[in-house]
Design a protein around this motif. Structure first.
Motif, PDB file in Angstrom:
ATOM      1  N   ILE A 271      37.463  45.775  51.283  1.00  0.00           N
ATOM      2  CA  ILE A 271      38.556  46.555  50.691  1.00  0.00           C
ATOM      3  C   ILE A 271      38.652  47.921  51.366  1.00  0.00           C
ATOM      4  O   ILE A 271      37.686  48.417  51.951  1.00  0.00           O
ATOM      5  CB  ILE A 271      38.379  46.739  49.171  1.00  0.00           C
ATOM      6  N   LYS A 272      39.824  48.515  51.269  1.00  0.00           N
ATOM      7  CA  LYS A 272      40.057  49.849  51.837  1.00  0.00           C
ATOM      8  C   LYS A 272      40.132  50.919  50.759  1.00  0.00           C
ATOM      9  O   LYS A 272      39.875  52.090  51.023  1.00  0.00           O
ATOM     10  CB  LYS A 272      41.358  49.837  52.652  1.00  0.00           C
ATOM     11  N   CYS A 273      40.532  50.534  49.545  1.00  0.00           N
ATOM     12  CA  CYS A 273      40.717  51.515  48.481  1.00  0.00           C
ATOM     13  C   CYS A 273      39.380  52.083  48.006  1.00  0.00           C
ATOM     14  O   CYS A 273      38.333  51.474  48.180  1.00  0.00           O
ATOM     15  CB  CYS A 273      41.465  50.896  47.306  1.00  0.00           C
ATOM     16  N   ASN A 274      39.458  53.253  47.431  1.00  0.00           N
ATOM     17  CA  ASN A 274      38.251  53.899  46.906  1.00  0.00           C
ATOM     18  C   ASN A 274      37.892  53.320  45.544  1.00  0.00           C
ATOM     19  O   ASN A 274      38.746  52.860  44.792  1.00  0.00           O
ATOM     20  CB  ASN A 274      38.460  55.410  46.784  1.00  0.00           C
TER      21      ASN A 274
ATOM     22  N   CYS B 190      40.274  40.589  43.386  1.00  0.00           N
ATOM     23  CA  CYS B 190      41.633  40.985  43.020  1.00  0.00           C
ATOM     24  C   CYS B 190      42.113  42.109  43.938  1.00  0.00           C
ATOM     25  O   CYS B 190      43.244  42.070  44.450  1.00  0.00           O
ATOM     26  CB  CYS B 190      41.664  41.432  41.556  1.00  0.00           C
ATOM     27  N   ALA B 191      41.251  43.100  44.171  1.00  0.00           N
ATOM     28  CA  ALA B 191      41.623  44.237  45.021  1.00  0.00           C
ATOM     29  C   ALA B 191      41.912  43.792  46.451  1.00  0.00           C
ATOM     30  O   ALA B 191      42.891  44.246  47.073  1.00  0.00           O
ATOM     31  CB  ALA B 191      40.500  45.269  45.006  1.00  0.00           C
ATOM     32  N   ILE B 192      41.077  42.909  46.990  1.00  0.00           N
ATOM     33  CA  ILE B 192      41.296  42.405  48.354  1.00  0.00           C
ATOM     34  C   ILE B 192      42.661  41.738  48.457  1.00  0.00           C
ATOM     35  O   ILE B 192      43.424  41.970  49.406  1.00  0.00           O
ATOM     36  CB  ILE B 192      40.185  41.398  48.737  1.00  0.00           C
ATOM     37  N   THR B 193      42.993  40.913  47.477  1.00  0.00           N
ATOM     38  CA  THR B 193      44.259  40.172  47.501  1.00  0.00           C
ATOM     39  C   THR B 193      45.452  41.109  47.342  1.00  0.00           C
ATOM     40  O   THR B 193      46.475  40.939  48.027  1.00  0.00           O
ATOM     41  CB  THR B 193      44.260  39.108  46.386  1.00  0.00           C
ATOM     42  N   LEU B 194      45.349  42.100  46.468  1.00  0.00           N
ATOM     43  CA  LEU B 194      46.433  43.069  46.299  1.00  0.00           C
ATOM     44  C   LEU B 194      46.673  43.843  47.588  1.00  0.00           C
ATOM     45  O   LEU B 194      47.826  44.050  48.002  1.00  0.00           O
ATOM     46  CB  LEU B 194      46.101  44.041  45.161  1.00  0.00           C
ATOM     47  N   GLU B 195      45.606  44.268  48.236  1.00  0.00           N
ATOM     48  CA  GLU B 195      45.757  45.040  49.474  1.00  0.00           C
ATOM     49  C   GLU B 195      46.436  44.222  50.569  1.00  0.00           C
ATOM     50  O   GLU B 195      47.203  44.761  51.373  1.00  0.00           O
ATOM     51  CB  GLU B 195      44.392  45.527  49.952  1.00  0.00           C
ATOM     52  N   LYS B 196      46.169  42.935  50.601  1.00  0.00           N
ATOM     53  CA  LYS B 196      46.812  42.079  51.603  1.00  0.00           C
ATOM     54  C   LYS B 196      48.324  42.002  51.378  1.00  0.00           C
ATOM     55  O   LYS B 196      49.080  41.654  52.295  1.00  0.00           O
ATOM     56  CB  LYS B 196      46.194  40.684  51.578  1.00  0.00           C
ATOM     57  N   GLN B 197      48.744  42.322  50.154  1.00  0.00           N
ATOM     58  CA  GLN B 197      50.180  42.314  49.829  1.00  0.00           C
ATOM     59  C   GLN B 197      50.764  43.727  49.804  1.00  0.00           C
ATOM     60  O   GLN B 197      51.874  43.939  49.304  1.00  0.00           O
ATOM     61  CB  GLN B 197      50.403  41.630  48.475  1.00  0.00           C
TER      62      GLN B 197
ATOM     63  N   ILE C 172      49.597  46.466  48.222  1.00  0.00           N
ATOM     64  CA  ILE C 172      49.389  47.239  46.990  1.00  0.00           C
ATOM     65  C   ILE C 172      47.982  47.810  46.987  1.00  0.00           C
ATOM     66  O   ILE C 172      47.010  47.069  47.182  1.00  0.00           O
ATOM     67  CB  ILE C 172      49.602  46.360  45.743  1.00  0.00           C
ATOM     68  N   THR C 173      47.869  49.099  46.783  1.00  0.00           N
ATOM     69  CA  THR C 173      46.551  49.750  46.734  1.00  0.00           C
ATOM     70  C   THR C 173      46.159  49.982  45.275  1.00  0.00           C
ATOM     71  O   THR C 173      46.739  50.853  44.610  1.00  0.00           O
ATOM     72  CB  THR C 173      46.569  51.093  47.481  1.00  0.00           C
ATOM     73  N   PRO C 174      45.213  49.230  44.759  1.00  0.00           N
ATOM     74  CA  PRO C 174      44.798  49.415  43.361  1.00  0.00           C
ATOM     75  C   PRO C 174      43.831  50.589  43.220  1.00  0.00           C
ATOM     76  O   PRO C 174      43.296  51.102  44.215  1.00  0.00           O
ATOM     77  CB  PRO C 174      44.099  48.099  43.043  1.00  0.00           C
ATOM     78  N   THR C 175      43.609  50.991  41.990  1.00  0.00           N
ATOM     79  CA  THR C 175      42.578  51.985  41.675  1.00  0.00           C
ATOM     80  C   THR C 175      41.481  51.268  40.903  1.00  0.00           C
ATOM     81  O   THR C 175      41.746  50.663  39.859  1.00  0.00           O
ATOM     82  CB  THR C 175      43.149  53.133  40.824  1.00  0.00           C
ATOM     83  N   ILE C 176      40.260  51.324  41.431  1.00  0.00           N
ATOM     84  CA  ILE C 176      39.139  50.607  40.820  1.00  0.00           C
ATOM     85  C   ILE C 176      38.264  51.589  40.058  1.00  0.00           C
ATOM     86  O   ILE C 176      37.883  52.645  40.578  1.00  0.00           O
ATOM     87  CB  ILE C 176      38.301  49.872  41.887  1.00  0.00           C
ATOM     88  N   PHE C 177      37.929  51.228  38.820  1.00  0.00           N
ATOM     89  CA  PHE C 177      37.049  52.041  37.978  1.00  0.00           C
ATOM     90  C   PHE C 177      35.774  51.254  37.695  1.00  0.00           C
ATOM     91  O   PHE C 177      35.827  50.135  37.188  1.00  0.00           O
ATOM     92  CB  PHE C 177      37.749  52.404  36.667  1.00  0.00           C
ATOM     93  N   GLU C 178      34.633  51.834  38.040  1.00  0.00           N
ATOM     94  CA  GLU C 178      33.342  51.176  37.852  1.00  0.00           C
ATOM     95  C   GLU C 178      32.394  52.117  37.113  1.00  0.00           C
ATOM     96  O   GLU C 178      32.186  53.251  37.536  1.00  0.00           O
ATOM     97  CB  GLU C 178      32.752  50.790  39.214  1.00  0.00           C
ATOM     98  N   LYS C 179      31.836  51.647  35.994  1.00  0.00           N
ATOM     99  CA  LYS C 179      30.989  52.520  35.179  1.00  0.00           C
ATOM    100  C   LYS C 179      29.635  52.807  35.817  1.00  0.00           C
ATOM    101  O   LYS C 179      28.995  53.813  35.497  1.00  0.00           O
ATOM    102  CB  LYS C 179      30.810  51.930  33.790  1.00  0.00           C
TER     103      LYS C 179
ATOM    104  N   ASP D  24      49.884  36.989  40.410  1.00  0.00           N
ATOM    105  CA  ASP D  24      50.857  37.198  39.341  1.00  0.00           C
ATOM    106  C   ASP D  24      51.479  38.589  39.448  1.00  0.00           C
ATOM    107  O   ASP D  24      52.700  38.743  39.308  1.00  0.00           O
ATOM    108  CB  ASP D  24      50.172  37.023  37.982  1.00  0.00           C
ATOM    109  N   ILE D  25      50.651  39.590  39.701  1.00  0.00           N
ATOM    110  CA  ILE D  25      51.148  40.963  39.835  1.00  0.00           C
ATOM    111  C   ILE D  25      52.151  41.060  40.975  1.00  0.00           C
ATOM    112  O   ILE D  25      53.169  41.754  40.882  1.00  0.00           O
ATOM    113  CB  ILE D  25      49.976  41.944  40.058  1.00  0.00           C
ATOM    114  N   CYS D  26      51.871  40.324  42.055  1.00  0.00           N
ATOM    115  CA  CYS D  26      52.744  40.358  43.237  1.00  0.00           C
ATOM    116  C   CYS D  26      53.891  39.351  43.157  1.00  0.00           C
ATOM    117  O   CYS D  26      54.607  39.151  44.153  1.00  0.00           O
ATOM    118  CB  CYS D  26      51.921  40.085  44.492  1.00  0.00           C
ATOM    119  N   LYS D  27      54.047  38.704  41.991  1.00  0.00           N
ATOM    120  CA  LYS D  27      55.115  37.714  41.778  1.00  0.00           C
ATOM    121  C   LYS D  27      54.984  36.516  42.726  1.00  0.00           C
ATOM    122  O   LYS D  27      55.976  35.924  43.166  1.00  0.00           O
ATOM    123  CB  LYS D  27      56.507  38.347  41.944  1.00  0.00           C
TER     124      LYS D  27
END
Length: 376
Positions: A113-116, A15-22, A24-31, A288-291
């Motif tokens: 991905i590029k986002c942290n 999901c993050a890879i696809t958002l970045e290509k459009q 959008i920089t998401p924020t990822i939370f990993e426990k 969907d997020i990117c319409k």
């Protein structure tokens, strides 16, 4: 636009890879404290179960620019029953590594991905809903979906696996069906190098199975696997998962919350595979997020595939060891072998075997249920 992704597994990272290509920089939370921070195990992608798509890895690379390198291409699948061994000798998919291994699919995706990623995260879903425009639930199981009343659990399973050292052919995984040893379940051996493989058993937590001693079950299967492989494996690592939920969400999306990966229900009940569907749910949520598409519409084939796979599981559970012997023995007969090879031809066949066989399997399941009711 603020997007939170809970979970840095293959669905969340896709999901993050696809958002970045459009853009959008998401924020990822990993426990956990790093990507793939879990036991190492080998898994498979069988393109034959995802028709009309003919090659899973090529499909996601060409259509979504998500690139994954497998361990090997499968050109022989050996299937063991109580008294028989049959082989499907055709290119039917790929094997890969999961978990903390440097070449695992999780780590391969993280490099794209590029986002942290916020590791050791204590954020809960309710907090993220208040601070983000969209929340993508990719936590690796159905817990959140169940908590939100959006999950149909069809069964729970127990899985025990080990890493073993020996001599292996990476293009030749093995699967066992022997209900005397693993009632209503199965086992597999998937090599992830010429010297190491993942050896596992999985079985449903039905009332009769809960009474069984997993240690006795494991010891009997382990001896059988060593005998069938003509080797004395050395165990170097082990894991166990108990009462793992296998099911699917009722709705893939609530308001601005998306259920992806195992939160969606991408594990196939039939044979336990689900990596390809996990990646697709991550991509589809981003679309969907990117319409760029409708998540509910995009995931409809995944719901169908899951339900067909559930029919496959019930069909397999309704077979006896003698019936399993019969079917597996026939895999090596010339006529059956040619038919199987034709259906499995990765580059030429788009026949959806699972979809086509579901009506027949349903009839068999209904017959067995009717017969069981008459006996009672």
């Amino acid at each position: 636009m603020k997007v939170a992704i809970m979970g840095a597994g293959i669905a969340g990272l896709s999901c993050a890879i696809t958002l970045e290509k459009q853009g959008i920089t998401p924020t990822i939370f990993e426990k956990r404290n790093k990507v793939g921070d879990r036991f190492i195990n080998a898994e498979s992608m069988f393109s034959i179960l995802d028709r009309p798509i003919k090659d899973n890895l090529s499909y996601i690379s060409e259509n979504y620019n998500i690139n994954l390198k497998p361990i090997d291409e499968i050109n022989k699948l050996s299937i063991h029953s109580k008294n028989e061994i049959g082989n499907i000798e055709e290119k039917i998919g790929y094997t890969n590594i999961r978990g903390r291994h440097e070449n695992s699919y999780e780590n391969q995706l993280a490099k794209q991905i590029k986002c942290n990623i916020n590791f050791n995260s204590n954020y809960e879903y309710e907090e993220l809903c208040k601070n983000f425009d969209y929340v993508v639930l990719a936590t690796g199981d159905g817990e959140y979906a169940s908590h939100l009343g959006n999950y149909r659990c069809d069964l729970t399973c127990t899985i025990r696996g080990v890493t073993v050292e020996g001599e292996f052919i990476t293009s030749n995984p093995h699967i066992w069906f022997n209900y005397d040893i693993i009632p209503k379940g199965y086992a597999w051996l998937i090599p992830f190098s010429e010297k190491e493989a993942n050896l596992s058993i999985a079985y449903p937590d039905y009332p009769d199975n809960i009474k069984l001693n997993i240690n006795d079950m494991w010891d009997r299967f382990y001896s059988l696997a060593c005998k069938d492989s003509d080797q004395n494996f050395k165990i170097t690592d082990k894991f166990e998962i108990t009462r793992y939920m296998m099911g699917i969400c009722d709705k893939p999306k609530f308001d601005n919350t998306y259920f992806v990966g195992n939160c969606f229900g991408t594990i196939s009940p039939g044979l336990g595979f689900g990596q390809f569907s996990s990646i697709l749910t991550g991509v589809y949520a981003a679309y969907d997020i990117c319409k760029m598409g409708c998540y509910q519409e995009l995931t409809k084939p995944l719901f169908e595939n899951y339900n067909n796979s559930l029919v496959l599981r019930k069909f397999l559970e309704n077979l006896t060891n003698d019936q399993l012997d019969f079917h597996i023995k026939n895999l090596d007969r010339k006529v059956i072998s040619k038919l199987v090879d034709k259906l499995c031809e990765t580059n030429n066949s788009s026949i959806d075997i699972l979809k086509l066989s579901t009506p027949v399997m349903k009839l068999w399941n209904e017959y067995k249920e009717f017969k069981g009711q008459k006996i009672q």
